[in-house]
Design an enzyme around this catalytic site. Sequence first.
Site, short mmCIF file in Angstrom:
data_model
loop_
_atom_site.label_atom_id
_atom_site.label_comp_id
_atom_site.label_asym_id
_atom_site.label_seq_id
_atom_site.Cartn_x
_atom_site.Cartn_y
_atom_site.Cartn_z
N ARG A 47 0.80 -1.16 0.19
CA ARG A 47 -0.15 -0.01 0.46
C ARG A 47 0.35 1.57 0.10
O ARG A 47 1.51 1.51 0.97
CB ARG A 47 -0.52 0.17 1.20
CG ARG A 47 -2.01 -0.68 1.29
CD ARG A 47 -2.56 -0.56 0.16
NE ARG A 47 -4.24 -1.85 0.04
CZ ARG A 47 -4.24 -3.15 -0.37
NH1 ARG A 47 -3.26 -3.15 -1.95
NH2 ARG A 47 -5.44 -4.08 -0.65
N ARG A 74 -4.26 27.36 -6.63
CA ARG A 74 -4.01 25.86 -6.47
C ARG A 74 -3.12 25.28 -7.52
O ARG A 74 -3.98 24.54 -8.32
CB ARG A 74 -4.67 24.81 -5.56
CG ARG A 74 -5.61 25.37 -4.00
CD ARG A 74 -4.38 25.57 -3.45
NE ARG A 74 -5.30 25.81 -2.32
CZ ARG A 74 -4.20 26.07 -0.67
NH1 ARG A 74 -2.82 26.19 -1.19
NH2 ARG A 74 -4.72 26.26 0.33
N ALA A 86 -7.52 28.05 5.70
CA ALA A 86 -6.93 26.93 6.40
C ALA A 86 -5.08 27.29 7.22
O ALA A 86 -4.85 27.82 6.19
CB ALA A 86 -7.08 25.41 5.42
N LEU A 88 -0.87 24.25 7.83
CA LEU A 88 -0.61 22.61 7.77
C LEU A 88 0.24 22.90 9.76
O LEU A 88 0.73 24.45 9.81
CB LEU A 88 1.25 23.01 7.12
CG LEU A 88 1.04 23.23 5.50
CD1 LEU A 88 2.01 22.91 4.90
CD2 LEU A 88 -0.06 22.11 5.48
N GLU A 103 -4.46 31.48 11.27
CA GLU A 103 -4.23 31.76 9.89
C GLU A 103 -5.15 32.34 9.59
O GLU A 103 -5.16 33.11 8.35
CB GLU A 103 -4.61 29.86 9.25
CG GLU A 103 -3.47 28.73 9.48
CD GLU A 103 -2.09 29.55 8.77
OE1 GLU A 103 -2.82 29.96 7.83
OE2 GLU A 103 -1.12 29.01 8.84
N GLU A 107 -4.45 34.62 6.86
CA GLU A 107 -4.60 34.95 5.87
C GLU A 107 -5.57 36.02 5.41
O GLU A 107 -5.91 36.12 4.56
CB GLU A 107 -5.32 33.35 5.44
CG GLU A 107 -4.14 32.50 5.02
CD GLU A 107 -4.94 30.78 4.93
OE1 GLU A 107 -5.96 31.13 5.27
OE2 GLU A 107 -3.83 30.08 4.73
N PRO A 125 -8.57 8.93 3.57
CA PRO A 125 -7.48 8.39 4.48
C PRO A 125 -7.55 6.52 3.28
O PRO A 125 -6.76 5.50 3.79
CB PRO A 125 -9.05 7.19 5.76
CG PRO A 125 -10.26 7.38 4.30
CD PRO A 125 -9.91 8.97 3.87
N GLY A 126 -7.76 6.90 2.00
CA GLY A 126 -7.09 5.25 1.01
C GLY A 126 -5.89 5.41 0.43
O GLY A 126 -4.96 4.81 0.33
N GLU A 130 -3.11 12.04 6.28
CA GLU A 130 -3.34 13.33 6.42
C GLU A 130 -4.76 13.69 7.58
O GLU A 130 -6.20 13.05 6.74
CB GLU A 130 -3.93 14.59 5.21
CG GLU A 130 -4.29 16.07 5.64
CD GLU A 130 -4.25 16.74 4.31
OE1 GLU A 130 -4.45 18.11 4.89
OE2 GLU A 130 -4.65 16.16 3.75
N GLU A 156 -0.18 33.32 -1.33
CA GLU A 156 -0.76 33.59 -0.79
C GLU A 156 -1.20 35.30 -0.72
O GLU A 156 -1.57 36.05 -0.60
CB GLU A 156 -0.50 34.02 0.94
CG GLU A 156 -1.34 32.08 1.22
CD GLU A 156 -0.79 31.41 2.64
OE1 GLU A 156 0.39 32.50 3.03
OE2 GLU A 156 -0.87 30.94 3.78
#
Length: 209
Positions: A47, A74, A86, A88, A103, A107, A125-126, A130, A156
Amino acid sequence: MTPDDVRDRPERWTVVEENTVFRGRVFGVRQDRVEMPRGDGTEVVTRDVIAHVGSVGVLALDDDDRVMLLRQYRHPVSRQLWEAPAGLRDVDGEPLRKLAERELLEEAGYRADRWDTLLDVFTSPGMTDERVRIFLARGLTEVPAGEIDFERVHEEADMPLVWVPLDEAVRKVLAGEVHNAIACMGVLAAHAARASGFAGLRPADAPED
């Protein structure tokens, strides 16, 4: 099983081998060899896993029931996306609420008096570990630009801000006009939570299960 059994729980199947393929600042990629069921026995399968530092999101809702959205480029999807603030989890040991406050200020230029946990999610989740905590921020105050010690650069550098009525934001999500996962989940969760007067929300410092 019954609906009462519907609750995610920790579990880890046996990993017989891990190989790091790539390690970057935000995420790494590894290949895990995992024992998995097959018939009456098990087999070892590979996996690919993206190991991510995690992040937080902020669904900011003003006194007129309007949602704050920012537009940001993006590159991986070649889009300008409307998003919620948002960031990290890139400071070791930083409390998630403090990160969310930072943030929102950096931002968007706002502070909030009221913070609640809106929802906790695994984004995909596959393929990645994160996890994101999305906060609901209310009691908003705009901060003068001269009081913000932060330079917006790269993605930004140009992030226009717009206030969208919550009901209209829901319509935009369902119409496919807004695609960012944190924004979509936050908008829909805030709309659902509003129906009960936000009574069921967890405190901002609630533990991540």
